[in-house]
Design an enzyme around this catalytic site. Structure first.
Site, PDB file in Angstrom:
ATOM      1  N   ASP A  39       0.837  -1.193   0.000  1.00  0.00           N
ATOM      2  CA  ASP A  39       0.000   0.000   0.000  1.00  0.00           C
ATOM      3  C   ASP A  39       0.876   1.249   0.000  1.00  0.00           C
ATOM      4  O   ASP A  39       1.751   1.397   0.861  1.00  0.00           O
ATOM      5  CB  ASP A  39      -0.925   0.000   1.219  1.00  0.00           C
ATOM      6  CG  ASP A  39      -2.079   0.974   1.056  1.00  0.00           C
ATOM      7  OD1 ASP A  39      -2.481   1.246  -0.096  1.00  0.00           O
ATOM      8  OD2 ASP A  39      -2.581   1.473   2.075  1.00  0.00           O
ATOM      9  N   TYR A  58       1.170   5.685  -0.490  1.00  0.00           N
ATOM     10  CA  TYR A  58       0.672   6.876   0.221  1.00  0.00           C
ATOM     11  C   TYR A  58       0.747   8.036  -0.768  1.00  0.00           C
ATOM     12  O   TYR A  58       1.223   9.105  -0.465  1.00  0.00           O
ATOM     13  CB  TYR A  58       1.589   7.095   1.426  1.00  0.00           C
ATOM     14  CG  TYR A  58       1.100   7.987   2.542  1.00  0.00           C
ATOM     15  CD1 TYR A  58      -0.144   7.805   3.134  1.00  0.00           C
ATOM     16  CD2 TYR A  58       1.916   9.002   3.040  1.00  0.00           C
ATOM     17  CE1 TYR A  58      -0.556   8.600   4.185  1.00  0.00           C
ATOM     18  CE2 TYR A  58       1.516   9.811   4.096  1.00  0.00           C
ATOM     19  CZ  TYR A  58       0.274   9.602   4.668  1.00  0.00           C
ATOM     20  OH  TYR A  58      -0.116  10.391   5.719  1.00  0.00           O
ATOM     21  N   HIS A 117      -4.442  13.652   0.997  1.00  0.00           N
ATOM     22  CA  HIS A 117      -4.647  12.807   2.186  1.00  0.00           C
ATOM     23  C   HIS A 117      -3.462  12.940   3.138  1.00  0.00           C
ATOM     24  O   HIS A 117      -3.636  13.101   4.348  1.00  0.00           O
ATOM     25  CB  HIS A 117      -4.827  11.351   1.742  1.00  0.00           C
ATOM     26  CG  HIS A 117      -4.828  10.354   2.870  1.00  0.00           C
ATOM     27  ND1 HIS A 117      -5.885  10.209   3.738  1.00  0.00           N
ATOM     28  CD2 HIS A 117      -3.891   9.444   3.259  1.00  0.00           C
ATOM     29  CE1 HIS A 117      -5.602   9.250   4.617  1.00  0.00           C
ATOM     30  NE2 HIS A 117      -4.401   8.771   4.353  1.00  0.00           N
ATOM     31  N   ARG A 125       0.721  17.596  12.887  1.00  0.00           N
ATOM     32  CA  ARG A 125       1.775  18.591  12.700  1.00  0.00           C
ATOM     33  C   ARG A 125       1.213  19.742  11.871  1.00  0.00           C
ATOM     34  O   ARG A 125       1.515  19.856  10.680  1.00  0.00           O
ATOM     35  CB  ARG A 125       2.974  17.974  11.959  1.00  0.00           C
ATOM     36  CG  ARG A 125       3.645  16.796  12.658  1.00  0.00           C
ATOM     37  CD  ARG A 125       4.766  16.208  11.789  1.00  0.00           C
ATOM     38  NE  ARG A 125       4.260  15.737  10.496  1.00  0.00           N
ATOM     39  CZ  ARG A 125       3.695  14.527  10.310  1.00  0.00           C
ATOM     40  NH1 ARG A 125       3.586  13.687  11.301  1.00  0.00           N
ATOM     41  NH2 ARG A 125       3.246  14.190   9.116  1.00  0.00           N
ATOM     42  N   GLU A 145     -10.782   3.519   3.518  1.00  0.00           N
ATOM     43  CA  GLU A 145      -9.888   4.375   2.725  1.00  0.00           C
ATOM     44  C   GLU A 145     -10.163   4.130   1.250  1.00  0.00           C
ATOM     45  O   GLU A 145     -10.125   2.988   0.772  1.00  0.00           O
ATOM     46  CB  GLU A 145      -8.413   4.102   3.052  1.00  0.00           C
ATOM     47  CG  GLU A 145      -8.016   4.620   4.436  1.00  0.00           C
ATOM     48  CD  GLU A 145      -6.506   4.637   4.662  1.00  0.00           C
ATOM     49  OE1 GLU A 145      -5.786   3.858   4.001  1.00  0.00           O
ATOM     50  OE2 GLU A 145      -6.051   5.429   5.509  1.00  0.00           O
ATOM     51  N   GLU A 154      -9.179   4.012  -2.386  1.00  0.00           N
ATOM     52  CA  GLU A 154      -7.909   3.890  -3.111  1.00  0.00           C
ATOM     53  C   GLU A 154      -8.116   3.280  -4.495  1.00  0.00           C
ATOM     54  O   GLU A 154      -9.073   2.534  -4.727  1.00  0.00           O
ATOM     55  CB  GLU A 154      -6.929   3.002  -2.327  1.00  0.00           C
ATOM     56  CG  GLU A 154      -6.647   3.501  -0.918  1.00  0.00           C
ATOM     57  CD  GLU A 154      -5.393   2.884  -0.306  1.00  0.00           C
ATOM     58  OE1 GLU A 154      -4.555   2.339  -1.058  1.00  0.00           O
ATOM     59  OE2 GLU A 154      -5.256   2.965   0.927  1.00  0.00           O
ATOM     60  N   ASP A 157      -8.957   0.151   1.857  1.00  0.00           N
ATOM     61  CA  ASP A 157      -7.958  -0.219   2.864  1.00  0.00           C
ATOM     62  C   ASP A 157      -8.525   0.100   4.241  1.00  0.00           C
ATOM     63  O   ASP A 157      -8.194   1.107   4.861  1.00  0.00           O
ATOM     64  CB  ASP A 157      -6.668   0.565   2.600  1.00  0.00           C
ATOM     65  CG  ASP A 157      -5.598   0.290   3.651  1.00  0.00           C
ATOM     66  OD1 ASP A 157      -5.595  -0.813   4.202  1.00  0.00           O
ATOM     67  OD2 ASP A 157      -4.775   1.195   3.904  1.00  0.00           O
ATOM     68  N   ARG A 182      -8.295   3.097  13.401  1.00  0.00           N
ATOM     69  CA  ARG A 182      -7.451   4.245  13.753  1.00  0.00           C
ATOM     70  C   ARG A 182      -6.929   4.183  15.182  1.00  0.00           C
ATOM     71  O   ARG A 182      -5.800   4.627  15.450  1.00  0.00           O
ATOM     72  CB  ARG A 182      -8.224   5.549  13.542  1.00  0.00           C
ATOM     73  CG  ARG A 182      -8.759   5.764  12.144  1.00  0.00           C
ATOM     74  CD  ARG A 182      -7.653   5.794  11.116  1.00  0.00           C
ATOM     75  NE  ARG A 182      -8.178   6.060   9.777  1.00  0.00           N
ATOM     76  CZ  ARG A 182      -7.479   5.896   8.668  1.00  0.00           C
ATOM     77  NH1 ARG A 182      -6.222   5.461   8.720  1.00  0.00           N
ATOM     78  NH2 ARG A 182      -8.011   6.155   7.492  1.00  0.00           N
ATOM     79  N   GLN A 232      -4.203   1.712  15.199  1.00  0.00           N
ATOM     80  CA  GLN A 232      -3.100   2.243  14.392  1.00  0.00           C
ATOM     81  C   GLN A 232      -2.265   3.257  15.176  1.00  0.00           C
ATOM     82  O   GLN A 232      -1.036   3.245  15.148  1.00  0.00           O
ATOM     83  CB  GLN A 232      -3.680   2.898  13.124  1.00  0.00           C
ATOM     84  CG  GLN A 232      -2.642   3.440  12.146  1.00  0.00           C
ATOM     85  CD  GLN A 232      -3.293   4.048  10.897  1.00  0.00           C
ATOM     86  OE1 GLN A 232      -4.512   4.042  10.748  1.00  0.00           O
ATOM     87  NE2 GLN A 232      -2.475   4.577  10.011  1.00  0.00           N
ATOM     88  N   LYS A 246      -4.434  -2.527   9.958  1.00  0.00           N
ATOM     89  CA  LYS A 246      -4.821  -2.498   8.551  1.00  0.00           C
ATOM     90  C   LYS A 246      -4.816  -3.866   7.876  1.00  0.00           C
ATOM     91  O   LYS A 246      -5.177  -3.961   6.710  1.00  0.00           O
ATOM     92  CB  LYS A 246      -3.882  -1.556   7.773  1.00  0.00           C
ATOM     93  CG  LYS A 246      -4.187  -0.073   8.007  1.00  0.00           C
ATOM     94  CD  LYS A 246      -3.143   0.800   7.355  1.00  0.00           C
ATOM     95  CE  LYS A 246      -3.480   2.278   7.508  1.00  0.00           C
ATOM     96  NZ  LYS A 246      -4.465   2.752   6.499  1.00  0.00           N
ATOM     97  N   THR A 269      -8.999  -6.071   3.539  1.00  0.00           N
ATOM     98  CA  THR A 269      -8.836  -5.148   2.421  1.00  0.00           C
ATOM     99  C   THR A 269      -9.815  -5.630   1.360  1.00  0.00           C
ATOM    100  O   THR A 269      -9.834  -6.819   1.040  1.00  0.00           O
ATOM    101  CB  THR A 269      -7.407  -5.191   1.856  1.00  0.00           C
ATOM    102  OG1 THR A 269      -6.471  -4.987   2.923  1.00  0.00           O
ATOM    103  CG2 THR A 269      -7.200  -4.129   0.784  1.00  0.00           C
ATOM    104  N   THR A 307      -4.855   6.631  -0.020  1.00  0.00           N
ATOM    105  CA  THR A 307      -6.162   7.292  -0.036  1.00  0.00           C
ATOM    106  C   THR A 307      -6.144   8.490  -0.981  1.00  0.00           C
ATOM    107  O   THR A 307      -5.234   9.326  -0.921  1.00  0.00           O
ATOM    108  CB  THR A 307      -6.528   7.749   1.387  1.00  0.00           C
ATOM    109  OG1 THR A 307      -6.408   6.632   2.260  1.00  0.00           O
ATOM    110  CG2 THR A 307      -7.942   8.283   1.445  1.00  0.00           C
ATOM    111  N   GLU A 314     -10.160  11.967   7.848  1.00  0.00           N
ATOM    112  CA  GLU A 314     -10.103  13.317   7.295  1.00  0.00           C
ATOM    113  C   GLU A 314     -11.445  14.033   7.452  1.00  0.00           C
ATOM    114  O   GLU A 314     -11.503  15.198   7.843  1.00  0.00           O
ATOM    115  CB  GLU A 314      -9.741  13.264   5.811  1.00  0.00           C
ATOM    116  CG  GLU A 314      -8.325  12.846   5.510  1.00  0.00           C
ATOM    117  CD  GLU A 314      -8.103  12.706   4.014  1.00  0.00           C
ATOM    118  OE1 GLU A 314      -8.099  11.559   3.525  1.00  0.00           O
ATOM    119  OE2 GLU A 314      -7.947  13.724   3.325  1.00  0.00           O
TER     120      GLU A 314
HETATM  121 CA    CA Z   1      -4.073   3.082   2.809  1.00  0.00          CA
END
Ligand code: CA
Length: 433
Positions: free
Chosen positions: A136, A138, A143, A152, A207, A209, A241, A245, A248, A261, A265, A367, A381
């Site tokens: 997977d 990113y 996202h 951050r 997610e 994708e 996916d 959370r 995670q 995760k 899937t 995502t 999100e």
């Molecule tokens: Ca993913």
């Protein structure tokens, strides 16, 4: 690189009644799949309209020759398309040309081919490949920015983002076809005071994708150069996916996703070929001021038309919505134009250090979200990390998924003057784990 030919001509139609003017599966699409009817063995097929063309029966009928006959025989032998993927792009392209000819309006073979069609409503669709490895990425920059901003705010993107197509090795054994139930996972989650607890996840998410099916390497035993990496892509699908959370957040430092995760899937069952999507190739544009890719990820043609223009959609229905006769609510509309890396760049980067990709391997794009609020590809999100609930038609709210919630991903490429290319559904319902 796929070129435009007669198989893309929007003026050519099919003698299959349900295929004429079909919004997802007109004769210009012809995606591959693995299906079964009744007690029959799983084997390969091609979707046209609301029917599946049986590639085993087509082989037996002796209506193909050359590379197309070999491709149909291999796909028809079942129970997966790995052997077809291993034949490489020319065999797949020959099969597309032959099937397009046989299904075109006016084909003299119509009386012989018509009995080889099965209504899809009476068929079971399966995983199209035996997946050796699942990776997977990113590659959805929006996202990455949105999720990064939760933690951050001043510097949301990691410093490597412009340079590295970031990814991790996922779990192939729990990739399931559309329609398979999604049991809620249990796992460790942190507590404000005291030790963590092991319990069902309370922050289950989806997610949105794009999935990429890997085919035969054009440079076996060596890294595939960016200029040839597109040849190694056998096709595309939708990929959900599913992500826990809370699990995670606790487990992912420092090595990234693990149990949060790998419990499920979901992929859509059709392999939409690079040939079908040839009219929808585009340049991926980086925001001004961002550096270009390093030379090993830079090829002129890939820069010019290595991206894809496919509309993506997530919808959700709760048990109460279904009981009340309410239709699913669309939660997001996004597009593969939002990806930061092309599919060929993902393949080239993956193999660049010596990792061997094999036919039937599966890649996820990451995502795919829009910059604005209309196309956020996961609840993390959409709810700002669970802080702002989403309100559904009928008044129910969600921060994360409840048992009974059903998520459906859809995708369609469409443009005036060009035949549409749909992906079908990627559907999964959350059940008690
Ligand atoms: Ca993913």
């Amino acid at each position: 690189v796929p070129v435009l030919d007669a198989t893309h001509d929007p003026a050519i139609t099919t003698w299959v009644p349900s295929g004429r003017g079909h919004g997802d599966f007109p004769i210009q699409n012809l995606p591959l799949c693995v299906f079964s009817t009744g007690d029959a063995q799983r084997h390969g097929g091609v979707r046209i309209g609301d029917e599946l063309l049986d590639l085993a029966a087509l082989t037996d009928a002796g209506l193909l020759d050359g590379a197309a006959a070999v491709a149909a025989a291999v796909a028809g032998a079942g129970p997966d398309l790995n052997a077809l993927f291993a034949l490489g792009a020319p065999a797949r392209q020959a099969l597309r040309q032959a099937v397009h000819r046989l299904l075109s309006a006016g084909a003299v073979e119509q009386p012989l081919v018509a009995p080889l069609l099965h209504p899809v409503a009476g068929c079971a669709l399966h995983l199209p490949a035996r997946i050796g490895d699942y990776t997977d990425f990113y590659a959805g920059r929006n996202h990455a920015e949105h999720v990064g901003a939760l933690f951050r705010p001043d510097n949301p993107l990691p410093p490597n983002y412009d340079w590295v197509p970031i990814g991790y090795h996922g779990r192939a054994s729990t990739v399931r076809p559309s329609g398979a139930p999604v049991p809620r996972p249990s796992g460790q989650r942190a507590q404000p005071d005291g030790p963590p607890v092991f319990a069902p996840s309370e922050q289950l998410d989806y997610e949105l994708e794009l999935g990429i099916w890997v085919g035969a390497s054009p440079t076996p035993g060596r890294p595939v150069p960016i200029g040839r990496a597109g040849e190694q892509i056998a096709g595309y699908c939708l990929l959900n996916d599913w992500s826990a959370r809370d699990l995670q957040r606790w487990e992912a430092q420092p090595l990234g996703p693990f149990l949060a995760k790998n419990f499920a899937t979901t992929v859509s069952p059709y392999v939409v070929t690079p040939e079908a999507l040839a009219p929808y190739r585009i340049a991926l544009r980086r925001p001004a001021g961002r550096p270009g890719p390093l030379p090993y990820l830079h090829a002129e043609l890939d820069q010019r038309e290595g991206g894809l223009d496919i509309g993506l959609e997530v919808s959700l229905s709760t048990a109460a919505m279904r009981d009340g006769g309410r239709p699913p609510a669309v939660l997001a509309r996004s597009s593969t134009t939002e990806l930061y890396w092309t599919p060929a760049q993902l393949v080239a980067h993956h193999s660049s250090g010596g990792c061997e990709l094999q036919p039937g391997d599966l890649l996820g794009s990451g995502t795919v979200s829009t910059a604005g609020d209309d196309g956020l590809g996961c609840l993390l999100e959409a709810t700002r990390g669970g802080r702002v609930a989403v309100t559904l038609p009928g008044g129910q709210t969600r921060t994360y998924l409840a048992d009974g919630d059903e998520v459906v991903l859809r995708a369609r490429a469409a443009r005036p003057g060009v035949a549409p290319v749909g992906f079908g559904e990627c559907r999964g319902r959350v059940v008690v784990g």
